[in-house]
Write a protein that holds these residues in place. Structure first.
Motif, PDB file in Angstrom:
ATOM      1  N   VAL A   1      -2.883   2.778  -1.359  1.00 36.93           N
ATOM      2  CA  VAL A   1      -3.408   1.434  -1.147  1.00 36.93           C
ATOM      3  C   VAL A   1      -4.468   1.144  -2.206  1.00 36.93           C
ATOM      4  CG1 VAL A   1      -2.912   1.480   1.327  1.00 36.93           C
ATOM      5  CG2 VAL A   1      -5.196   2.088   0.517  1.00 36.93           C
TER       6      VAL A   1
ATOM      7  N   ALA B   1      -6.048   5.051   6.432  1.00 37.97           N
ATOM      8  CA  ALA B   1      -6.321   4.185   5.288  1.00 37.97           C
ATOM      9  C   ALA B   1      -7.170   4.880   4.231  1.00 37.97           C
ATOM     10  CB  ALA B   1      -6.995   2.899   5.762  1.00 37.97           C
TER      11      ALA B   1
ATOM     12  N   ALA C   1      -5.055   0.984   9.594  1.00 43.73           N
ATOM     13  CA  ALA C   1      -3.712   1.179   9.040  1.00 43.73           C
ATOM     14  C   ALA C   1      -3.351   2.664   9.011  1.00 43.73           C
ATOM     15  CB  ALA C   1      -3.622   0.589   7.636  1.00 43.73           C
ATOM     16  N   LYS C   2      -2.102   2.955   9.363  1.00 43.51           N
ATOM     17  CA  LYS C   2      -1.535   4.297   9.262  1.00 43.51           C
ATOM     18  C   LYS C   2      -0.240   4.193   8.471  1.00 43.51           C
ATOM     19  CE  LYS C   2      -4.235   6.545  12.342  1.00 43.51           C
ATOM     20  NZ  LYS C   2      -5.071   7.702  11.991  1.00 43.51           N
TER      21      LYS C   2
ATOM     22  N   ILE D   1      -9.595  -1.107   0.983  1.00 44.42           N
ATOM     23  CA  ILE D   1      -9.674  -1.234   2.433  1.00 44.42           C
ATOM     24  C   ILE D   1     -10.585  -2.415   2.752  1.00 44.42           C
ATOM     25  CG2 ILE D   1     -10.406  -0.105   4.575  1.00 44.42           C
ATOM     26  CD1 ILE D   1      -9.813   2.575   3.200  1.00 44.42           C
TER      27      ILE D   1
ATOM     28  N   HIS E   1      -1.908  -3.521   8.322  1.00 37.54           N
ATOM     29  CA  HIS E   1      -2.677  -3.140   9.498  1.00 37.54           C
ATOM     30  C   HIS E   1      -1.769  -2.389  10.450  1.00 37.54           C
ATOM     31  CE1 HIS E   1      -0.600  -6.584  11.234  1.00 37.54           C
ATOM     32  NE2 HIS E   1      -1.021  -6.210  12.436  1.00 37.54           N
TER      33      HIS E   1
ATOM     34  N   ALA F   1      -5.510  -2.631   2.865  1.00 34.19           N
ATOM     35  CA  ALA F   1      -5.311  -2.042   4.186  1.00 34.19           C
ATOM     36  C   ALA F   1      -6.518  -2.252   5.078  1.00 34.19           C
ATOM     37  CB  ALA F   1      -5.027  -0.548   4.058  1.00 34.19           C
TER      38      ALA F   1
END
Length: 264
Positions: free
Chosen positions: A183, A174, A132-133, A186, A109, A128
């Protein structure tokens, strides 16, 4: 103050970065604490691990001020020294989670930058939050990724994506990270989703889960087909008819949850 908290419940280890006031930025003490946590779990009987960060971010990267002091000394000796097998201490922050013999799930996050991004890459699975970045942030500071990222990224995404992330240091959201394979999924609550997934994994045969992680590592290592096929056969031969597998079969036939306690 402790940099990392490890809690074990129902065979699941919850590893939490605890430097929320610094967005869990990695200083030398946190690097040591992360590696120590991973090393301890390598020797434990847990069945799954969840990595997360307290506060507003998973991990915002390196603590620049603390490493400025480090750089003023003699960084080359520490960077080049292979202090943990084939890694230095900074690379081991990410790579130790590949050495943990059970699945590791990262709940991401907020900022997942630089060192934090590479730490997340060491997990088997990344869940994620929408906020999230993710960024390969080192170029912002005139550096290159040096904490395992270049060993781990090629197994997840294309070369042109790696180059774009590395050359620009630009964060991606994300959704873009999901499209690029950075990832796995999500979730509205990534920590809850990670713990739920860990519980699903922990309910499976511990021997088979560990064997699967070893087998996947072989398949990803770039060895030839013959060695992969042999590894499949070796792992399967070590599982068939053993107590964990027999308990899994018995539980399936009886329609109950398996109980692996005392059946190693």
């Amino acid at each position: 103050m402790s940099r990392v908290r490890v809690e074990i419940d129902n065979h699941i280890a919850k590893v939490t970065l605890m430097r929320a006031d610094k967005r869990n930025a990695v200083d030398p003490e946190m690097a040591e604490a992360i590696v120590a946590a991973g090393q301890e779990l390598c020797k434990s009987d847990v069945r799954a691990v969840v990595l997360s960060g307290e506060g507003q971010a998973f991990c915002a990267g390196l603590d620049v001020m603390s490493f400025a002091k480090f750089a003023a000394a003699d960084p080359e000796a520490m960077i080049m020294r292979r202090s943990h097998g084939n890694t230095n201490i900074f690379q081991e922050v990410a790579m130790v989670w590949r050495r943990v013999p059970v699945p590791v799930i990262a709940a991401l996050h907020g900022a997942v930058y630089g060192a934090g991004f590479q730490l997340a890459l060491g997990a088997d699975i990344r869940i994620a939050g929408a906020d999230a970045k993710l960024a390969v942030m080192e170029m912002k500071w005139g550096l290159v990724p040096d904490m395992g990222g270049m060993a781990l990224l090629p197994g997840l995404t294309r070369s042109d994506v790696i180059r774009r992330l590395t050359y620009t240091a630009a964060p991606v959201g994300a959704s873009q990270a999901l499209d690029w394979g950075l990832v796995t999924e999500i979730a509205d609550d990534p920590l809850a989703a990670a713990l739920d997934l860990a519980a699903q994994i922990a309910a499976k045969s511990p021997s088979a889960i560990r064997a699967a992680k070893r087998l996947i590592a072989v398949a990803e290592s770039g060895v030839g087909e013959e060695e992969i096929l042999l590894a499949e056969s070796r792992e399967q031969a070590d599982l068939i008819g053993k107590p964990h597998q027999m308990e899994q079969i018995a539980a399936n036939l009886a329609g109950r949850a398996p109980d692996f306690k005392g059946k190693a």
